[in-house]
Design a protein around this motif. Structure first.
Motif, short mmCIF file in Angstrom:
data_model
loop_
_atom_site.label_atom_id
_atom_site.label_comp_id
_atom_site.label_asym_id
_atom_site.label_seq_id
_atom_site.Cartn_x
_atom_site.Cartn_y
_atom_site.Cartn_z
N ILE A 7 0.88 -1.18 0.00
CA ILE A 7 0.00 0.00 0.00
C ILE A 7 0.90 1.22 0.00
O ILE A 7 1.56 1.52 1.00
CB ILE A 7 -0.91 0.07 1.26
N GLY A 10 5.11 5.19 -3.38
CA GLY A 10 6.18 6.19 -3.36
C GLY A 10 7.52 5.48 -3.51
O GLY A 10 7.59 4.33 -3.98
N ILE A 11 8.56 6.14 -3.06
CA ILE A 11 9.91 5.61 -3.34
C ILE A 11 10.16 4.28 -2.63
O ILE A 11 10.83 3.40 -3.18
CB ILE A 11 11.00 6.66 -3.02
N ILE A 12 9.61 4.10 -1.42
CA ILE A 12 9.85 2.82 -0.73
C ILE A 12 9.06 1.72 -1.42
O ILE A 12 9.62 0.67 -1.79
CB ILE A 12 9.42 2.85 0.75
N GLU A 32 -3.00 5.54 -4.11
CA GLU A 32 -4.04 6.52 -4.46
C GLU A 32 -3.41 7.78 -5.05
O GLU A 32 -4.11 8.62 -5.63
CB GLU A 32 -4.88 6.86 -3.23
N GLY A 33 -2.09 7.95 -4.87
CA GLY A 33 -1.35 9.03 -5.53
C GLY A 33 -1.58 10.43 -4.96
O GLY A 33 -1.02 11.38 -5.46
N ALA A 37 4.83 12.41 -1.51
CA ALA A 37 6.07 13.19 -1.34
C ALA A 37 7.05 12.91 -2.48
O ALA A 37 7.67 13.83 -3.02
CB ALA A 37 6.72 12.84 0.00
N ALA A 40 6.53 14.84 -5.68
CA ALA A 40 6.74 16.28 -5.55
C ALA A 40 8.22 16.62 -5.44
O ALA A 40 8.64 17.73 -5.74
CB ALA A 40 6.02 16.79 -4.31
N SER A 41 9.02 15.67 -5.03
CA SER A 41 10.38 16.01 -4.64
C SER A 41 11.37 15.84 -5.77
O SER A 41 11.10 15.18 -6.76
CB SER A 41 10.82 15.11 -3.48
N GLY A 43 15.84 16.30 -5.70
CA GLY A 43 16.24 15.15 -5.03
C GLY A 43 17.73 15.32 -4.79
O GLY A 43 18.57 14.96 -5.61
N THR A 193 3.47 1.14 2.99
CA THR A 193 4.47 2.19 2.74
C THR A 193 3.73 3.47 2.30
O THR A 193 3.98 4.00 1.22
CB THR A 193 5.47 1.75 1.65
N THR A 299 3.38 15.83 0.78
CA THR A 299 3.29 15.72 2.23
C THR A 299 4.35 14.75 2.75
O THR A 299 4.35 13.58 2.39
CB THR A 299 1.89 15.21 2.66
N LEU A 323 10.10 9.07 6.78
CA LEU A 323 11.38 9.38 6.10
C LEU A 323 11.72 10.88 6.08
O LEU A 323 12.83 11.25 5.73
CB LEU A 323 11.37 8.83 4.66
N GLY A 324 10.75 11.71 6.45
CA GLY A 324 11.03 13.15 6.59
C GLY A 324 11.58 13.76 5.31
O GLY A 324 11.11 13.46 4.21
N SER A 326 14.63 13.44 4.05
CA SER A 326 15.77 12.77 3.40
C SER A 326 15.36 11.44 2.79
O SER A 326 16.20 10.55 2.59
CB SER A 326 16.91 12.60 4.39
#
Ligand SMILES: Cc1cc2nc3c(=O)[nH]c(=O)nc-3n(C[C@H](O)[C@H](O)[C@H](O)COP(=O)(O)OP(=O)(O)OC[C@H]3O[C@@H](n4cnc5c(N)ncnc54)[C@H](O)[C@@H]3O)c2cc1C
Length: 361
Positions: A7, A10-12, A32-33, A37, A40-41, A43, A193, A299, A323-324, A326
């Protein structure tokens, strides 16, 4: 064959999906997109001179950065997605010696820092002509990752290998059961994730999760300089770093807005301070600032101690979040470690984090 659901794409989640052994797992990834984060990021991969004193975080970020050459080969990442561009660090001149000493010290355990050199004002301006001349420290091992391009590439790769990617919001009903569009689906393994949404996903099952959302905005500029793809990343004082990509694209980021939390609307009031501090570095601010073409909003997920966490909550349920700012650096490596656990039973993560019960009860 075990049925496994992820679920969060993102990157993970997307890295994990691409490292799973498809002879062992039948994989479905739900995403769900919204507010993602990673998308948006963009890098900066350059954790070595961070002022954070958290040794476990540093070990994870250092090993996460060292993981990039493997990631590049495993997934054939093109320079548009990831490039070891080098990092220029701008600070008042009297702080550059101190940073140089710190970089030399860290290089003993992290040779991937590469060459460390003092650049004169003119040498630095040659590297990034957009900036007015001032001295800087150059680290050749720093890199940049385009989060959105990375996900597109990995999503296509996963689909080509037969994984199912479903663009839908899901709910967790039990540790091994999801609700997808009103239908209940059972799995042998579920991996969550979902960034900051972990709290909402787990709370119906009685778990309390130490996670809070933070809004981040990233500004996209389009210049007519054809050489931006060869520029290094520039870490400026304050929040406004400069991340150049090919074909004139220059990103400036990012804001850290705790109060705005889940809000996904671009807000000029919040990103104006970024531009004000950037203007001091620019050769011609009035020209550059007219080239703003887009504002990306995402977010981030933060824990109370600003540290990521990941691992098994039960035999059937794994999680990763927190992961904040970073996460582009640590996320791919976390995805790989989770896959190594699921594929081979290896659990090589105790050096990188506190135990899960610090974050999930
Ligand atoms: C503006 C900005 C700039 C950044 N810059 C950098 C940087 O320079 N360097 C760096 O290292 N890091 C940076 N980061 C941080 C980094 O982007 C994040 O830490 C990282 O991308 C988090 O990845 P993730 O996979 O944990 O979560 P995300 O990328 O947020 O992915 C989680 C996904 O799960 C989905 N989801 C959630 N709940 C559900 C559900 N119930 N059903 C289905 N899907 C769900 C979400 O929609 C989302 O798509 C930046 C972040 C932002 C916002």
């Amino acid at each position: 064959m075990q049925k496994l659901a992820i679920i969060g794409g993102g990157i993970i989640g997307m890295t994990l999906a691409n490292y799973l052994n498809l002879n062992k797992f039948e994989v479905t990834l739900y995403d769900e997109g919204v507010g993602q984060a990673t998308k948006a990021s963009a890098g900066i991969i350059s954790p070595w001179l961070s002022k954070r004193r958290n040794k476990q975080w540093y070990a994870l970020a250092k090993d996460g950065a060292a993981f990039f050459p493997k990631l590049l080969l495993d997934f054939s990442l093109t320079p548009d997605i990831y490039q070891k561009s080098g990092t220029l660090i701008f600070r008042p001149e009297n702080q550059l010696d101190e940073l140089w000493t710190l970089a030399e010290l860290h290089r003993k355990e992290a040779p991937e820092i590469g060459e460390i050199s003092h650049l004169s004002a003119l040498e630095a301006a040659e590297k990034i002509p957009l900036l007015r001349p001032q001295p800087a420290l150059m680290i050749s091992g720093g890199g940049r990752l385009d989060g959105q391009a990375y996900l597109t590439h990995l999503s296509n790769r996963a689909k080509a290998q037969g994984m199912l990617i479903v663009e839908q919001s899901v709910r967790l009903i039990k540790e091994n059961q999801l609700e997808v569009g009103g239908e209940l689906k059972n799995y042998d393994q579920i991996v969550l994730t979902p960034g900051p949404h972990l709290k909402q996903l787990l709370s119906p099952l009685g778990y309390q999760v130490d996670i809070r959302p933070q809004k981040g905005q990233l500004l996209v500029f389009q210049t007519d300089d054809p050489h931006t793809g060869q520029w290094p990343v520039a870490m400026l004082e304050g929040e406004g770093d400069l991340i150049p990509f090919a074909r004139g694209k220059v990103l400036i980021g990012a804001t850290h807005e705790n109060e705005q939390a889940w809000d996904l609307a671009p807000s000029k009031i919040a990103y104006s301070p970024l531009l004000e501090s950037l203007a001091q570095y620019l050769r011609d601010p009035s020209d550059f600032l007219t080239h703003l073409t887009d504002v990306r909003v995402g977010t981030r997920a933060y824990t109370s101690d600003f540290s990521p966490f990941f691992g098994a909550v039960t035999d059937q349920l794994l999680v990763a979040s927190g992961l904040g700012s970073s996460g582009l650096t640590t996320g791919p490596y976390i995805g790989y470690l989770l896959a190594d656990f699921l594929n081979n039973g290896n659990k090589k993560w105790s050096n990188y984090q506190k135990t899960l019960d610090h974050y999930i009860r």
